[in-house]
Every structure is written in C-alpha cells, then in structure tokens.
Design a protein around this motif. Structure first.
Motif, PDB file in Angstrom:
ATOM      1  N   ALA A 301      19.976  16.778   3.466  1.00  0.00           N
ATOM      2  CA  ALA A 301      19.117  15.752   2.869  1.00  0.00           C
ATOM      3  C   ALA A 301      19.935  14.846   1.949  1.00  0.00           C
ATOM      4  N   VAL A 302      19.606  13.558   1.947  1.00  0.00           N
ATOM      5  CA  VAL A 302      20.252  12.593   1.059  1.00  0.00           C
ATOM      6  C   VAL A 302      19.501  12.580  -0.265  1.00  0.00           C
ATOM      7  N   PRO A 303      20.201  12.639  -1.400  1.00  0.00           N
ATOM      8  CA  PRO A 303      19.519  12.637  -2.697  1.00  0.00           C
ATOM      9  C   PRO A 303      18.771  11.323  -2.929  1.00  0.00           C
ATOM     10  N   PRO A 304      17.819  11.297  -3.864  1.00  0.00           N
ATOM     11  CA  PRO A 304      17.162  10.037  -4.241  1.00  0.00           C
ATOM     12  C   PRO A 304      18.204   9.018  -4.697  1.00  0.00           C
ATOM     13  N   MET A 305      17.868   7.712  -4.638  1.00  0.00           N
ATOM     14  CA  MET A 305      18.841   6.663  -4.858  1.00  0.00           C
ATOM     15  C   MET A 305      19.491   6.731  -6.234  1.00  0.00           C
ATOM     16  N   ASP A 306      18.738   7.001  -7.286  1.00  0.00           N
ATOM     17  CA  ASP A 306      19.356   7.054  -8.615  1.00  0.00           C
ATOM     18  C   ASP A 306      20.370   8.181  -8.719  1.00  0.00           C
ATOM     19  N   GLU A 307      20.038   9.332  -8.127  1.00  0.00           N
ATOM     20  CA  GLU A 307      20.988  10.455  -8.109  1.00  0.00           C
ATOM     21  C   GLU A 307      22.170  10.139  -7.202  1.00  0.00           C
ATOM     22  N   LEU A 308      21.893   9.503  -6.086  1.00  0.00           N
ATOM     23  CA  LEU A 308      22.948   9.142  -5.143  1.00  0.00           C
ATOM     24  C   LEU A 308      23.955   8.203  -5.795  1.00  0.00           C
ATOM     25  N   GLN A 309      23.487   7.225  -6.533  1.00  0.00           N
ATOM     26  CA  GLN A 309      24.386   6.276  -7.192  1.00  0.00           C
ATOM     27  C   GLN A 309      25.275   6.985  -8.204  1.00  0.00           C
ATOM     28  N   HIS A 310      24.722   7.961  -8.909  1.00  0.00           N
ATOM     29  CA  HIS A 310      25.516   8.732  -9.872  1.00  0.00           C
ATOM     30  C   HIS A 310      26.587   9.555  -9.149  1.00  0.00           C
ATOM     31  N   ILE A 311      26.207  10.186  -8.032  1.00  0.00           N
ATOM     32  CA  ILE A 311      27.166  10.985  -7.254  1.00  0.00           C
ATOM     33  C   ILE A 311      28.295  10.104  -6.728  1.00  0.00           C
ATOM     34  N   VAL A 312      27.940   8.945  -6.203  1.00  0.00           N
ATOM     35  CA  VAL A 312      28.938   8.040  -5.652  1.00  0.00           C
ATOM     36  C   VAL A 312      29.875   7.536  -6.742  1.00  0.00           C
ATOM     37  N   SER A 313      29.333   7.222  -7.923  1.00  0.00           N
ATOM     38  CA  SER A 313      30.169   6.767  -9.031  1.00  0.00           C
ATOM     39  C   SER A 313      31.175   7.842  -9.439  1.00  0.00           C
ATOM     40  N   ASP A 314      30.720   9.097  -9.513  1.00  0.00           N
ATOM     41  CA  ASP A 314      31.632  10.195  -9.844  1.00  0.00           C
ATOM     42  C   ASP A 314      32.687  10.375  -8.757  1.00  0.00           C
ATOM     43  N   TYR A 315      32.253  10.241  -7.518  1.00  0.00           N
ATOM     44  CA  TYR A 315      33.173  10.373  -6.387  1.00  0.00           C
ATOM     45  C   TYR A 315      34.274   9.317  -6.476  1.00  0.00           C
ATOM     46  N   MET A 316      33.874   8.090  -6.786  1.00  0.00           N
ATOM     47  CA  MET A 316      34.844   7.006  -6.887  1.00  0.00           C
ATOM     48  C   MET A 316      35.762   7.198  -8.091  1.00  0.00           C
ATOM     49  N   ASP A 317      35.245   7.766  -9.173  1.00  0.00           N
ATOM     50  CA  ASP A 317      36.102   8.091 -10.316  1.00  0.00           C
ATOM     51  C   ASP A 317      37.192   9.073  -9.901  1.00  0.00           C
ATOM     52  N   GLU A 318      36.808  10.031  -9.058  1.00  0.00           N
ATOM     53  CA  GLU A 318      37.726  11.092  -8.658  1.00  0.00           C
ATOM     54  C   GLU A 318      38.770  10.604  -7.670  1.00  0.00           C
ATOM     55  N   TYR A 319      38.325   9.885  -6.641  1.00  0.00           N
ATOM     56  CA  TYR A 319      39.256   9.476  -5.584  1.00  0.00           C
ATOM     57  C   TYR A 319      39.814   8.065  -5.785  1.00  0.00           C
ATOM     58  N   GLY A 320      39.123   7.255  -6.571  1.00  0.00           N
ATOM     59  CA  GLY A 320      39.556   5.870  -6.742  1.00  0.00           C
ATOM     60  C   GLY A 320      40.170   5.594  -8.088  1.00  0.00           C
ATOM     61  N   SER A 321      40.782   6.605  -8.702  1.00  0.00           N
ATOM     62  CA  SER A 321      41.325   6.446 -10.048  1.00  0.00           C
ATOM     63  C   SER A 321      42.481   5.448 -10.103  1.00  0.00           C
ATOM     64  N   ARG A 322      43.098   5.164  -8.954  1.00  0.00           N
ATOM     65  CA  ARG A 322      44.231   4.235  -8.936  1.00  0.00           C
ATOM     66  C   ARG A 322      43.945   2.989  -8.117  1.00  0.00           C
ATOM     67  N   LEU A 323      42.658   2.631  -8.048  1.00  0.00           N
ATOM     68  CA  LEU A 323      42.304   1.364  -7.407  1.00  0.00           C
ATOM     69  C   LEU A 323      42.744   0.206  -8.312  1.00  0.00           C
ATOM     70  N   PRO A 324      43.127  -0.961  -7.746  1.00  0.00           N
ATOM     71  CA  PRO A 324      43.129  -1.279  -6.311  1.00  0.00           C
ATOM     72  C   PRO A 324      44.445  -0.961  -5.608  1.00  0.00           C
ATOM     73  N   GLU A 325      45.456  -0.473  -6.361  1.00  0.00           N
ATOM     74  CA  GLU A 325      46.771  -0.249  -5.742  1.00  0.00           C
ATOM     75  C   GLU A 325      46.722   0.805  -4.650  1.00  0.00           C
ATOM     76  N   ASN A 326      45.908   1.839  -4.844  1.00  0.00           N
ATOM     77  CA  ASN A 326      45.833   2.942  -3.893  1.00  0.00           C
ATOM     78  C   ASN A 326      44.437   3.024  -3.277  1.00  0.00           C
ATOM     79  N   PRO A 327      44.135   2.168  -2.321  1.00  0.00           N
ATOM     80  CA  PRO A 327      42.826   2.258  -1.657  1.00  0.00           C
ATOM     81  C   PRO A 327      42.770   3.473  -0.729  1.00  0.00           C
TER      82      PRO A 327
END
Length: 352
Positions: A301-327
């Motif tokens: 199941a996909v979480p509700p949108m507000d929870e989903l946005q929080h999860i995605v933001s955390d995910y991007m913090d974790e994997y996108g810490s060196r954006l934009p140099e390291n996409p």
C-alpha cells in the motif's frame, strides 16, 4: 539553465503505458541524458522515464522471453539465441536459462570452428524498422537490452564452472581474449544497426559479474580479462552517440572503480550493494540506480500523500546529500502515480 518548479508540472497530460505523463518542462529523455552527462538535470530521473525496446528480429530477445516492440509477444517458451544455443523458459523465475550439463564449447581453443556467429546481413532490418516506427517514436529514453554480454555469453557456451576456469587458466586466456575480441566486433556491428534503424539512445548491456557476497572473480582478473573489451564497447557506443548502460547483478561494488575506468555511463545494480555510499563516492562519474524502498512488493500500500511526501524528503536527504554534483536515478518498478509525483516534485525543488 535553472527552471523554477511549478505545481502545474504535476498535471497529468497523458500516459506512458502504466505510468502517467506529467507536464514536465523538458522531455524525460532530455532530462535523463542530462543526468548521465552531468549537465544539470531538472529532476531525479525515474525508471519510468525509460522505454524498453527489444525487437524480435534479435533471436536472443525471443530466446530469453524478453520481447518489447510494437507487436506483442506472448510465447514465453525460450528457444535458440543468435548462436543457436537453446534456452529453456523457467516459469518459477519468469526467465530463461541454458540447460547445464552439455556445453556447446568444451575446449576454448576450438571456438573458431565450433561457434557459428550470426549473419546480421540476413536479418530484415528494414521491415523491423517499419513495423516499429510508431513504437520507437517517443520522448522517453529509448533503451535496447543486449542479451547476453561477454561473461554471460561465455557461460552460455561453456557452462558456469568452465567459464570461470577459462578466465583464470593461463593456458586458456589467450584463446579467450581472441573470443572476446570477436564478440566485441560482433556487438559493435549490432549496436550500429540498432542505432541506424531504430534510433535508440542506449544499449543496456547484460553481464552479471557477482553473487550475493562478492564478484565471481578478482578485480585483477576483471581488469585483465573483461575490462579492456568493455572499454572498447563503451568507446564505440560513445562514437555513435549511444549511452552504455550496464546491467550487472551481484554484490560487485568493489568493481565499480574499474567499471568507471571503462567509461560506463549508467548502472542500476541490486540493493545488496551499498548504493548510498556508492552514489556519495562515485555519483559524479557514473549514474547509479537507487531502489524505491516504498514498494517491497507490487501489492504494498502507498502511504497517504502527507506521509509520502515526508518519506520522499527523508529518502532524498539520504541519497541526494551531494546533489547536484552526484545525481542518481530511481528504480521505481511499481507504477504508482502518487509515488512518481512525490519523487518528481521533491527532485525538481532540490535541483532548481
């Protein structure tokens, strides 16, 4: 040039099969190519930004039960590849394999007389191009899969154990290098035809090099026996404006520096590799895929949108810490519009 994010971009203006098409300021193809070339992508590319093209004119695609073209293909029974090697469909894994125990090639020194290379001139490229003109007319990144690569092709000829021995046995290495060179020359010819007739953007080159714990061979063996031939293929792809997209399963992270030296543009890899660290260390040199952990199974199941946005933001913090140099790119294999929109929007905001 930076383009500010607008909520209007989240409007659905069409579809890509299972996926919704958003109102993006540039095409998915252009954005993904920007990421590969490290030229300021506007969003983190998604797997859904790609279109797979595997025409039946290449026997390997039929033999591996992996045909994607204008005309649907539903006969998943395996068959003979371009070398006449028989592949058997295995329903439990929805894939094909060569039945082990009776290898076509038992002595590597005899490859020139035992193996029969395909005659590409005998294939009706013009007809296939005409049949698939509508399919390949896309604004997504058009990628064609290559079954199979150098080591996997050797396995199909000799079985797994014999292939491994050939890589490290000094008495067999020279003959194996000659065979790999012949395969490289064949693949170059194949790549040129795929580019000419179908205008593909990339070749997705399959060559699995590892198991659950480590590569099948040492880094030194890879550098001597495989890397020089991969580099030839990469260089040729670049000379005809093709991306070299590597598919290689297994825990092969120790091979990544050598893979980068070959000039490989893009690699997805399996989650058992430390993707976060690899993106941090090497993301400025190669585009690496990160797995969408929101979908452990297709039915999750996909979480509700507000929870989903929080999860995605955390995910991007974790994997996108060196954006934009390291996409990186997101391997979103489950076609959920909310997940696509959330990752798209978060990536747009961070990259703009």
């Amino acid at each position: 040039m930076k383009i500010p994010f607008s909520e209007d971009e989240l409007k659905k203006v069409g579809s890509y099969g299972r996926y919704s098409r958003l109102n993006t300021p540039i095409t998915p193809k252009e954005n993904l190519l920007r990421a590969i070339r490290h030229q300021d992508p506007l969003w983190i590319p998604l797997k859904s930004d790609e279109l797979i093209f595997c025409p039946r004119i290449i026997p390997d695609n039929v033999a591996r039960a992996w045909v994607f073209e204008q005309k649907p293909h539903e006969n998943n029974t395996g068959g003979k590849d371009m070398f006449g090697i028989e592949w058997v469909y295995v329903p439990q894994v929805d894939g094909c394999m060569v039945r082990p125990g009776s290898p076509t090639l038992t002595d590597i020194s005899e490859w020139k007389t035992v193996l029969h290379f395909p005659d590409f001139d005998s294939w009706d490229w013009e007809q296939s191009a005409a049949e698939n003109a509508e399919y390949v007319n896309t604004d997504r990144y058009l990628v064609t899969w290559i079954f199979t690569g150098l080591f996997e092709r050797l396995i199909s000829f000799m079985d797994f154990e014999n292939a491994l021995v050939a890589l490290i046995d000094e008495d067999q290495q020279d003959d194996l290098k000659d065979l790999f060179q012949a395969l490289v020359d064949m693949y170059k010819d194949l790549f040129s035809r795929l580019k000419k007739y179908f205008h593909v953007d990339a070749v997705f080159f399959h060559d699995d090099w590892g198991g659950q714990k480590s590569p099948f061979f040492s880094v030194d063996t890879f550098r001597e026996m495989i890397a020089p031939y991969i580099k030839q293929l990469v260089d040729y792809c670049h000379s005809i404006d093709l991306v070299f997209d590597l598919h290689s399963c297994g825990k092969i992270e120790m091979l990544i520096p050598a893979i980068i030296e070959c000039g490989v543009d893009k690699w997805a890899g399996q989650p058992l590799n430390d993707k976060k660290e690899l993106i941090r260390k090497y993301g400025d040199k190669i585009l690496i895929g990160s797995t969408d952990t929101l979908h452990p199974t297709p039915d999750s199941a996909v979480p509700p949108m507000d929870e989903l946005q929080h999860i995605v933001s955390d995910y991007m913090d974790e994997y996108g810490s060196r954006l934009p140099e390291n996409p990186f790119f997101l391997m979103n294999h489950v076609p959920d519009d909310d997940v696509i929109a959330a990752f798209y929007a978060e990536g747009r905001k961070r990259l703009s």
